[in-house]
Structures are given as C-alpha cells and as structure tokens.
Design an enzyme around this catalytic site. Structure first.
Site, PDB file in Angstrom:
ATOM      1  N   ASP A   1      -0.994  -3.928  28.211  1.00  0.00           N
ATOM      2  CA  ASP A   1       0.071  -4.146  29.168  1.00  0.00           C
ATOM      3  C   ASP A   1       0.583  -5.576  29.019  1.00  0.00           C
ATOM      4  O   ASP A   1       0.007  -6.377  28.286  1.00  0.00           O
ATOM      5  CB  ASP A   1      -0.389  -3.848  30.591  1.00  0.00           C
ATOM      6  CG  ASP A   1      -1.530  -4.738  31.047  1.00  0.00           C
ATOM      7  OD1 ASP A   1      -1.802  -5.748  30.388  1.00  0.00           O
ATOM      8  OD2 ASP A   1      -2.163  -4.410  32.073  1.00  0.00           O
TER       9      ASP A   1
ATOM     10  N   ASP B   1      -3.180   5.383  32.571  1.00  0.00           N
ATOM     11  CA  ASP B   1      -4.328   4.482  32.602  1.00  0.00           C
ATOM     12  C   ASP B   1      -4.618   4.152  34.051  1.00  0.00           C
ATOM     13  O   ASP B   1      -3.722   4.215  34.897  1.00  0.00           O
ATOM     14  CB  ASP B   1      -4.038   3.178  31.842  1.00  0.00           C
ATOM     15  CG  ASP B   1      -3.226   2.216  32.698  1.00  0.00           C
ATOM     16  OD1 ASP B   1      -3.810   1.271  33.264  1.00  0.00           O
ATOM     17  OD2 ASP B   1      -1.995   2.420  32.836  1.00  0.00           O
TER      18      ASP B   1
END
Length: 376
Positions: free
Chosen positions: A92, A271
């Site tokens: 990320d 996720d």
C-alpha cells in the site's frame, strides 16, 4: 501484469480470475495476508507458504520506510529477498497510515508532512517520494498515494480530498513512467477510487480512475467505520464503472461475511489485519461461526480446534489446549490462532472461487453468511 477472467457466477457479479506477474499466478478472488513490517505476525514464512499458501501477501510502505528503511531493503535486493518470500507482494502507499496519524500530520498539495509514531521525527510523503520508496521495496503491485478520508466526512472535504487524490495520482503515474524497477521484475501501479460514502463523488472518482487505463484498480476509503450497507452500496456503484477486464481490489476489508458479500459485487482482491489481530485476541473464524476461545466453556473441550482442518494446527491441538495457552499468555496460542484464521480465510477464497466456476456461488454464499454470523 495480466488478468484473465475465467468465470462469472450466473446469479451474481462474482468473478473467478487469474492475475499473472513476474512472481507467478494469483488466483482470484484472493485474500492477501498482511505482512506490515516484512512479516505476517506470528507466522513463519515456511508455515505461510506450506500451510496457508497465499499467492500474494501485503507489505506496508509507511512502516517499511521507517523500519528497516529503504537503504536496508535496497542493499538486501528488495523486500522479497529480505523476508525470503518468492511469491507476489503488494504494497500500500502509506495513505491509510497517514490518515490514522491525524493528530501528527499536515496535508498539503505537495504531500503530507507527518511525525513518526516511533520517535516523533518529521517526514514528508509526496506522490513522487512514495513511488520511489515502493521502487526500493520492490513489490509486484504498488499503490498510488492517496488521501483516505474519515467517516463520517463532510461533503466539501470529501470532494476536495478526492480531487487532490486524482492530482496526486497523475504525479504518481508520471513518476513511475520516468523511473525503472530495481530488481529485475516488473511493478504494476494501481490507482485508488475515493469519495467517501457520497455516490456522486464515487462515480466521478471511478470514472477518473478508469480513464487512467491502469492494469488494476483499487477502492479505498471504505471499512473506516461506515455501516456495512453503505460499504456494499459504494462498492457496487464503483464496480459498475471500473473496467470488467481489470482486477478490482477493495482495500482493508474485512470480516469473512464482508469478503463474501463484496465478492458477489465483483471484487477480486482483499486485505485486512482482522484474521491475525482477532486471533491474538482469541477469536477464531470457522465455517460454522466464530469462537471466543478464552471462554470458560472451552476449558475441558478436547475436540479439535476445527475438524475442517484448514491447516495442520486445527487437528493437532484441542480447544481446551488452545484456551489454556491463552490463559497462561503463551505465545504459542497466538501463533496457533493466527495460522488457523489465515488458513480459514484462504480456504474461504478458494471455496468461493470453485463455487463461482461451478455456478453455485450465490446459494453457497447465502448459507455461509448465515453460518458465519453464529457465535459458537
């Protein structure tokens, strides 16, 4: 990176697909275990690969930037080699972590200035800088730098934030196009749809992101406190705009039920820290419901942790033994629970995939949702 859509459930928008990168195949739908600091908490890489067996895991740009730092990662040859993981990694952008530092950061057009949660030192994340950091980390899939808005969020703020996220995306794309990967494998940039829970903003953002023509797209800014129904409504609307021939990643979601409901809406990738975080607090997810292993009712229950045996720990140990480990605060209890929960999450994704291929996903999903909402 390539994406191939292999099957669509006839009674929902659920898809089974295949993503291919230089580090191998990712069968979708997929849940990505979160390896925040170059490790999935409580799980050895050997157990992660051989028992839980995910095609891809997630690393965190913010945390890896602070420790061990990009110099160490670059000397190691990238995150794959540093943590001995030869499959896919997604990182990320650090946007969510910056969002969580609301008392210690300032957001401006150039980027975000923030104070480290470790030592209070000051740092600056810009779209260009975050791309450079992710080049040095070396993940296969990397995320554009965005601002994650809180919930609830004022409409005017959400609109300004969304447009800034779009401008930051343009800068991310430019930076990626003028730099090269460092470790001999390609990296793919996913832009992120924002817009809080406002349908018109989500629509604008999804159209902007779709027009970028990236090889995959993400939906951010959900699972930040809004009711599930609002999450599902926003996801459904965004997915009606994002291209069908590209994978869709819903960031930071969620419970097993959240995963199944969003798969039904056309999401491919997920996720969340929930399986390992809840495991460390004694909550076990199963196909029949959830268990608080700390409850006294399990004190003399010598049945297997889970007869479905998602991983070897499920039949190697009893509920009574696992409860004992939590009672005496032994680390082994946290490890066993973490392996179980991750094993269950990956099993759930593989079952969903097979049901999509078989054309029976919707009926199976509805029964599973009922089962998994049960407290055992």
């Amino acid at each position: 990176m390539t994406f191939e859509k292999l099957a669509v459930d006839p009674n929902s928008k659920a898809r089974a697909g295949k993503i291919t990168t230089d580090h191998g195949t990712i069968e979708t739908p997929i849940f990505m275990p979160v390896g925040t600091r170059a490790t999935v908490k409580g799980v050895h890489q050997r157990e992660l690969k051989e028992e839980i067996n995910p095609d891809i895991i997630l690393g965190n740009t913010y945390h890896l930037y602070l420790r061990p730092g990009t110099d160490i990662l670059e000397k190691a040859g990238g995150l794959h080699k540093f943590m001995n993981w030869d499959r896919n990694i997604l990182t990320d952008s650090g946007g969510f972590q910056v969002y969580s530092l609301s008392a210690n950061r300032k957001i401006k057009e150039n980027g975000v200035k923030f104070k480290s949660h470790i030592d209070g030192s000051t740092h600056l994340f810009t779209p260009e800088g975050v791309m450079d950091i992710q080049r040095k980390i070396g993940a296969d899939i990397i995320m554009a730098f965005d601002e994650c808005t809180p919930y609830p969020c004022d409409y005017r703020y959400a609109k300004r934030s969304m447009h800034m996220t779009h401008r930051w995306l343009d800068r991310c794309v430019k930076r990626i196009n003028e730099t090269d990967p460092l470790y001999g494998h390609n990296q793919t940039l996913f832009p992120i749809v924002q817009g809080s829970t406002y349908k018109d903003l989500r629509e604008q953002s999804a159209e902007y992101i779709a027009n970028v023509g990236a090889e995959g797209n993400a939906i951010g800014g959900l699972s930040v406190g809004e009711p599930d129904d609002e999450m599902y409504a926003m996801t459904e609307h965004v997915n009606s705009i994002l291209p069908e021939d590209k994978p869709r990643y819903l960031m930071g979601v969620g419970t097993p039920v959240n995963l199944l409901e969003n798969i039904a809406l056309g999401v491919d990738m997920f996720d969340c820290v929930m399986p390992t975080r809840n495991a460390r607090n004694g909550m076990l997810f199963t196909a029949n419901g959830f268990i608080n292993i700390k409850n006294k009712k399990w004190e003399d229950n010598f049945s297997a942790i889970d007869e479905n045996a998602y991983t070897w720990v499920d039949t190697a140990y009893s509920k009574a033994y696992l409860r004992h480990l939590f009672s005496v605060k032994e680390l082994l209890g946290l490890q066993i629970a973490s392996i179980h929960n991750l094993g269950f999450y990956l099993w759930l994704m593989r079952e969903a995939r097979q049901k999509i291929i078989d054309g029976t996903f919707r009926t199976w999903k509805e029964q599973m949702v009922k089962n998994m909402n049960t407290r055992l």
